[in-house]
Design an enzyme around this catalytic site. Structure first.
Site, PDB file in Angstrom:
ATOM      1  N   LYS A 221      21.772-120.852 -63.716  1.00 58.15           N
ATOM      2  CA  LYS A 221      22.356-120.000 -64.829  1.00 58.15           C
ATOM      3  C   LYS A 221      23.707-121.057 -65.452  1.00 58.15           C
ATOM      4  CE  LYS A 221      24.737-115.955 -66.100  1.00 58.15           C
ATOM      5  NZ  LYS A 221      25.000-114.575 -65.599  1.00 58.15           N
ATOM      6  N   LYS A 275      18.376-119.675 -67.199  1.00 56.42           N
ATOM      7  CA  LYS A 275      19.016-119.054 -68.042  1.00 56.42           C
ATOM      8  C   LYS A 275      20.317-119.773 -68.622  1.00 56.42           C
ATOM      9  CE  LYS A 275      21.820-114.785 -68.551  1.00 56.42           C
ATOM     10  NZ  LYS A 275      22.841-113.879 -67.829  1.00 56.42           N
TER      11      LYS A 275
HETATM   12  C1  PBG Z   1      26.343-111.220 -65.949  1.00 56.79           C
HETATM   13  C2  PBG Z   1      25.230-111.402 -67.015  1.00 56.79           C
HETATM   14  C3  PBG Z   1      25.389-112.240 -67.986  1.00 56.79           C
HETATM   15  C4  PBG Z   1      24.337-112.127 -68.663  1.00 56.79           C
HETATM   16  C5  PBG Z   1      23.176-111.416 -67.650  1.00 56.79           C
HETATM   17  N1  PBG Z   1      24.021-111.067 -66.937  1.00 56.79           N
HETATM   18  C6  PBG Z   1      26.506-112.704 -68.671  1.00 56.79           C
HETATM   19  C7  PBG Z   1      27.332-113.686 -68.134  1.00 56.79           C
HETATM   20  O1  PBG Z   1      27.161-114.119 -67.197  1.00 56.79           O
HETATM   21  O2  PBG Z   1      28.388-113.906 -68.630  1.00 56.79           O
HETATM   22  C8  PBG Z   1      23.827-112.524 -70.108  1.00 56.79           C
HETATM   23  C9  PBG Z   1      22.715-112.001 -70.674  1.00 56.79           C
HETATM   24  C10 PBG Z   1      22.483-112.311 -72.233  1.00 56.79           C
HETATM   25  O3  PBG Z   1      23.475-113.018 -72.841  1.00 56.79           O
HETATM   26  O4  PBG Z   1      21.712-111.969 -72.866  1.00 56.79           O
HETATM   27  N2  PBG Z   1      26.384-111.954 -64.756  1.00 56.79           N
END
Ligand code: PBG
Length: 353
Positions: A221, A275
């Site tokens: 991520k 992601k």
């Molecule tokens: C939280 C999380 C996030 C997303 C999914 N879980 C945001 C972040 O890490 O700030 C993002 C999902 C999206 O942008 O659609 N940890």
């Protein structure tokens, strides 16, 4: 393969000669366009296909009754009260979408430094899980594990002197996951990027008897600008202090993603995720080729917003761009995609038969 040009043309055949000169035939044995000549032929040689089985649908839940509140930066996506989340679960069932992912908009009065509401067995996520499972026990439910929807500072973990604490955060995440599993969640999806959380979660889930609860780790991520609209949706955009670059990955890195995935698999992840999605398809391909594990990609909120907004303005054909982007994930090796387009894409897939 040799490419030869057309043989000289007989002088006596004047009209044919003229036509041939206008477009001299290439002497090609291989013409890749033959397989593209008609839709049936294209279907015959198509390498990848998107089905409704490939989709995980993320939805946002909020307190209240009978409510659907549009999210400005995500045209077509609403925050849903729990009763409406159950209606969307019904829609998922009808569309053969296998799984829904749940994200809460937590009332600001319930947010604190520690994200305590994450541990409340009656929080919005747990309420939603119970309500959906009661009506649709056969629909898969995925719960995100991280503290950002619950913290006043918008970070995924506990903070001390501006630093995100790793091990202390993992201890809280374990408790959050147990609360979700207790409510009936099928897939625990840690999105926090703390080190060691997958192993800790697996041990705790097994210790509590949740042997069949799966873990889909947000393994690779990245710290990304594409999460903006999501932070609007869960209400952490305004409160977030600083950025998440001390725990989410540097977008310059690729080898490091393989190390992250390798560790999560060793710690017990059943499935891994990359992601964001579209800007990171190279990572999806490397992960799939290297580990041959169920690999998912998250087409995140900013990616959704770009396609939905450009489509809404008529700048691109939004529906076709949606389908093209989702197929691209399959081509890159993804087994499935978390996407806000899930219901729309599923409707299109169904309409095409
Ligand atoms: C939280 C999380 C996030 C997303 C999914 N879980 C945001 C972040 O890490 O700030 C993002 C999902 C999206 O942008 O659609 N940890």
């Amino acid at each position: 393969m040799a490419i030869k040009f057309g043989r000289p043309i007989e002088m006596r055949d004047a009209p044919r000669r003229q036509a041939a000169l206008a477009s001299p035939p290439l002497d090609l044995a291989t013409r890749l366009r033959r397989n593209r000549k008609a839709e049936w032929a294209r279907r015959l040689v198509r390498e990848n296909v998107l089905t409704t089985d490939d989709l995980i649908w993320p939805i946002f839940v909020v307190d209240g009754h009978q409510g659907r509140t549009p999210i400005a930066s995500m045209p077509g996506v609403d925050r849903l009260t729990v009763d409406q989340a159950v209606r969307d679960a019904e829609r998922a069932m009808k569309l053969d979408i296998p799984c829904i992912a749940l994200f809460p908009y937590t009332d600001p009065s319930l947010r604190d430094e520690q994200g305590s509401e994450a541990l409340n067995p009656d929080n919005l996520v747990c309420q939603s899980v119970r309500a959906i499972k009661k009506e649709f026990p056969d629909l898969g439910l995925l719960c995100d594990v991280a503290l950002d929807p619950f913290t006043s500072h918008g970070h995924d973990g506990l903070i001390e002197d501006g630093r995100i604490l790793n091990d202390e955060t993992v201890a809280v995440l374990v408790r959050q996951a147990l609360v979700q599993a207790e409510a009936g969640c099928d897939i625990i999806a840690p999105s926090d990027m703390m080190d060691g959380r997958v192993g800790a979660l697996r041990a705790a889930l097994d210790g509590a008897g949740f042997l069949d609860v799966q873990i889909m780790s947000y393994a690779a991520k990245y710290a990304s600008a594409f999460y903006g609209p999501f932070r609007d949706a869960i209400g952490s955009a305004k409160t977030l202090t600083g950025d998440k670059r001390t725990y989410q990955m540097d977008s310059a890195n690729s080898d490091e993603a393989l190390r992250e995935v390798e560790l999560d698999i060793a710690e017990g992840a059943d499935m891994v995720m990359v992601k964001p999605g579209m800007p990171y398809l190279d990572i999806v391909r490397r992960v799939k080729d290297t580990f041959a594990i169920p690999t998912f990609a998250y087409q995140v909120s900013g990616e959704y917003a770009m396609i939905a907004a450009a489509g809404g303005h008529g700048w691109i054909d939004g529906d076709r761009a949606m389908m093209e982007s989702l197929l691209a994930f399959k081509r890159a090796g993804a087994d499935g995609i978390l996407t806000y387009f899930a219901p729309k894409a599923a409707e299109r897939i169904k309409a095409q038969g």
